[in-house]
Design an enzyme around this catalytic site. Sequence first.
Site, PDB file in Angstrom:
ATOM      1  N   SER A 142       0.887  -1.065  -0.023  1.00  0.00           N
ATOM      2  CA  SER A 142      -0.074  -0.066  -0.140  1.00  0.00           C
ATOM      3  C   SER A 142       0.721   1.174  -0.142  1.00  0.00           C
ATOM      4  O   SER A 142       2.133   1.133   0.445  1.00  0.00           O
ATOM      5  CB  SER A 142      -0.799  -0.061   1.018  1.00  0.00           C
ATOM      6  OG  SER A 142      -1.239   1.173   1.482  1.00  0.00           O
ATOM      7  N   TYR A 185      -1.824  -0.969  10.482  1.00  0.00           N
ATOM      8  CA  TYR A 185      -1.874  -1.287   9.004  1.00  0.00           C
ATOM      9  C   TYR A 185      -0.682  -0.826   8.438  1.00  0.00           C
ATOM     10  O   TYR A 185       0.129  -1.340   7.627  1.00  0.00           O
ATOM     11  CB  TYR A 185      -3.172  -0.464   8.366  1.00  0.00           C
ATOM     12  CG  TYR A 185      -3.206  -0.602   6.986  1.00  0.00           C
ATOM     13  CD1 TYR A 185      -4.115  -1.930   6.459  1.00  0.00           C
ATOM     14  CD2 TYR A 185      -2.915   0.114   5.979  1.00  0.00           C
ATOM     15  CE1 TYR A 185      -4.579  -1.863   5.139  1.00  0.00           C
ATOM     16  CE2 TYR A 185      -3.194   0.116   4.602  1.00  0.00           C
ATOM     17  CZ  TYR A 185      -3.956  -1.109   4.225  1.00  0.00           C
ATOM     18  OH  TYR A 185      -4.237  -1.256   2.794  1.00  0.00           O
TER      19      TYR A 185
HETATM   20  P1  NAD Z   1     -11.248  -6.271   0.252  1.00  0.00           P
HETATM   21  O1  NAD Z   1     -11.947  -6.303   1.542  1.00  0.00           O
HETATM   22  O2  NAD Z   1     -12.276  -5.902  -1.117  1.00  0.00           O
HETATM   23  O3  NAD Z   1     -10.782  -7.525  -0.060  1.00  0.00           O
HETATM   24  C1  NAD Z   1      -9.950  -8.525   0.902  1.00  0.00           C
HETATM   25  C2  NAD Z   1      -9.869  -9.879   0.636  1.00  0.00           C
HETATM   26  O4  NAD Z   1      -8.979 -10.631   1.743  1.00  0.00           O
HETATM   27  C3  NAD Z   1     -11.115 -10.655   0.617  1.00  0.00           C
HETATM   28  O5  NAD Z   1     -11.099 -11.588  -0.489  1.00  0.00           O
HETATM   29  C4  NAD Z   1     -11.274 -11.224   1.951  1.00  0.00           C
HETATM   30  O6  NAD Z   1     -12.257 -12.460   1.973  1.00  0.00           O
HETATM   31  C5  NAD Z   1      -9.851 -11.582   2.294  1.00  0.00           C
HETATM   32  N1  NAD Z   1      -9.469 -11.881   3.588  1.00  0.00           N
HETATM   33  C6  NAD Z   1      -9.676 -11.018   4.408  1.00  0.00           C
HETATM   34  N2  NAD Z   1      -9.230 -11.738   5.662  1.00  0.00           N
HETATM   35  C7  NAD Z   1      -8.794 -12.880   5.403  1.00  0.00           C
HETATM   36  C8  NAD Z   1      -8.238 -14.013   6.127  1.00  0.00           C
HETATM   37  N3  NAD Z   1      -8.186 -14.073   7.380  1.00  0.00           N
HETATM   38  N4  NAD Z   1      -7.934 -15.083   5.284  1.00  0.00           N
HETATM   39  C9  NAD Z   1      -8.289 -15.203   4.016  1.00  0.00           C
HETATM   40  N5  NAD Z   1      -8.418 -14.085   3.293  1.00  0.00           N
HETATM   41  C10 NAD Z   1      -8.800 -12.992   3.869  1.00  0.00           C
HETATM   42  O7  NAD Z   1     -10.063  -5.222   0.297  1.00  0.00           O
HETATM   43  P2  NAD Z   1      -9.270  -4.861  -0.862  1.00  0.00           P
HETATM   44  O8  NAD Z   1      -9.270  -3.378  -0.945  1.00  0.00           O
HETATM   45  O9  NAD Z   1      -9.397  -5.588  -2.380  1.00  0.00           O
HETATM   46  O10 NAD Z   1      -7.826  -5.206  -0.537  1.00  0.00           O
HETATM   47  C11 NAD Z   1      -6.941  -6.020  -1.035  1.00  0.00           C
HETATM   48  C12 NAD Z   1      -5.424  -5.715  -0.504  1.00  0.00           C
HETATM   49  O11 NAD Z   1      -4.952  -4.390  -0.933  1.00  0.00           O
HETATM   50  C13 NAD Z   1      -5.323  -5.694   1.083  1.00  0.00           C
HETATM   51  O12 NAD Z   1      -3.892  -6.211   1.181  1.00  0.00           O
HETATM   52  C14 NAD Z   1      -5.122  -3.966   1.065  1.00  0.00           C
HETATM   53  O13 NAD Z   1      -4.471  -3.641   2.239  1.00  0.00           O
HETATM   54  C15 NAD Z   1      -4.617  -3.638   0.061  1.00  0.00           C
HETATM   55  N6  NAD Z   1      -4.880  -2.184  -0.502  1.00  0.00           N
HETATM   56  C16 NAD Z   1      -6.015  -1.542  -0.646  1.00  0.00           C
HETATM   57  C17 NAD Z   1      -6.132  -0.392  -0.970  1.00  0.00           C
HETATM   58  C18 NAD Z   1      -7.609   0.215  -1.326  1.00  0.00           C
HETATM   59  O14 NAD Z   1      -7.633   1.506  -1.307  1.00  0.00           O
HETATM   60  N7  NAD Z   1      -8.797  -0.584  -1.348  1.00  0.00           N
HETATM   61  C19 NAD Z   1      -5.003   0.461  -0.996  1.00  0.00           C
HETATM   62  C20 NAD Z   1      -3.705  -0.208  -0.662  1.00  0.00           C
HETATM   63  C21 NAD Z   1      -3.882  -1.566  -0.626  1.00  0.00           C
END
Ligand code: NAD
Length: 260
Positions: A142, A155
Amino acid sequence: MLNGKTAVVTGSTSGIGLAIAEAFAAAGCRIVLNGILSSEKAEELVQRFGKLSGAECFFHPADLADPEQCTALIRDTEARFGTVDILINNAGVQHVAPVEQFPVEQWNAILAINLSAAFHTIRAALPHMQKRDSGRIVNIASVHGLVASVDKSAYVAAKHGLVGLTKVVALENAGKGITCNAICPGFVLTPLVQKQIDDSAAREEISVEQATRKLLERKQPSERFVSAEEIAALAIFLCSEAASSITGAALPIDGGWTAQ
Ligand code: NAD
């Protein structure tokens, strides 16, 4: 080039991970889906992936908060498909609160899922990759792996840790045909970010539209969300032959956030 490779994408039932899994399936990879999902929904997802590409696909229900289940995800993939060619560590969770009020169980869960899970899957997948002198590891970090924001202690700590882990894995495997890189997205409109917007709209008694605008104006100079498809395209590039010399990098894809 990716046709016929096996890609494990953690947290691929939603958001960024789902877009990444779709992109690798469209490129002809065998896909291992993972996330927290009911078995009926998981079955539907696998069927949808079957239609998306001719390649095989299965869902693994590993809860990545548990080190043994992280290892099982890799072992079960190797048992089914012979190998893990591409490992995308994407699963992540968020909780927002000042440090002195941060719930200990949330700290532990965020460190376990956002950081330690990547250590456990990488640790399990590397020996086979090293035997074949080939492998691609992409960790979805991130902007918070590069800079901080208030109220996100767990985080930010986990994502900085993930960038550090990425560099060490890259160095230990340099010259072995294995690359390890981190992608550092800014805001992407997924359930993880929508929850933060909804919470701040309720807290500040403003509309969801106003809260969305404020969120972007404060951090992301492009004033638009990064799309999950843009992140998937970067992951595909990092797994291509053209990216063979990119390793140990932490690549921002953030509309200018970390340029400020
Ligand atoms: P999201 O909530 O849409 O998806 C999260 C995924 O992780 C889901 O498939 C969920 O089932 C899975 N998950 C959660 N806990 C789990 C566990 N204990 N075991 C297995 N799977 C688990 O989130 P997203 O926004 O798509 O985030 C995906 C990644 O991208 C994350 O690592 C997040 O930190 C990172 N990220 C997101 C953003 C953003 O703005 N959305 C920005 C930077 C980084």
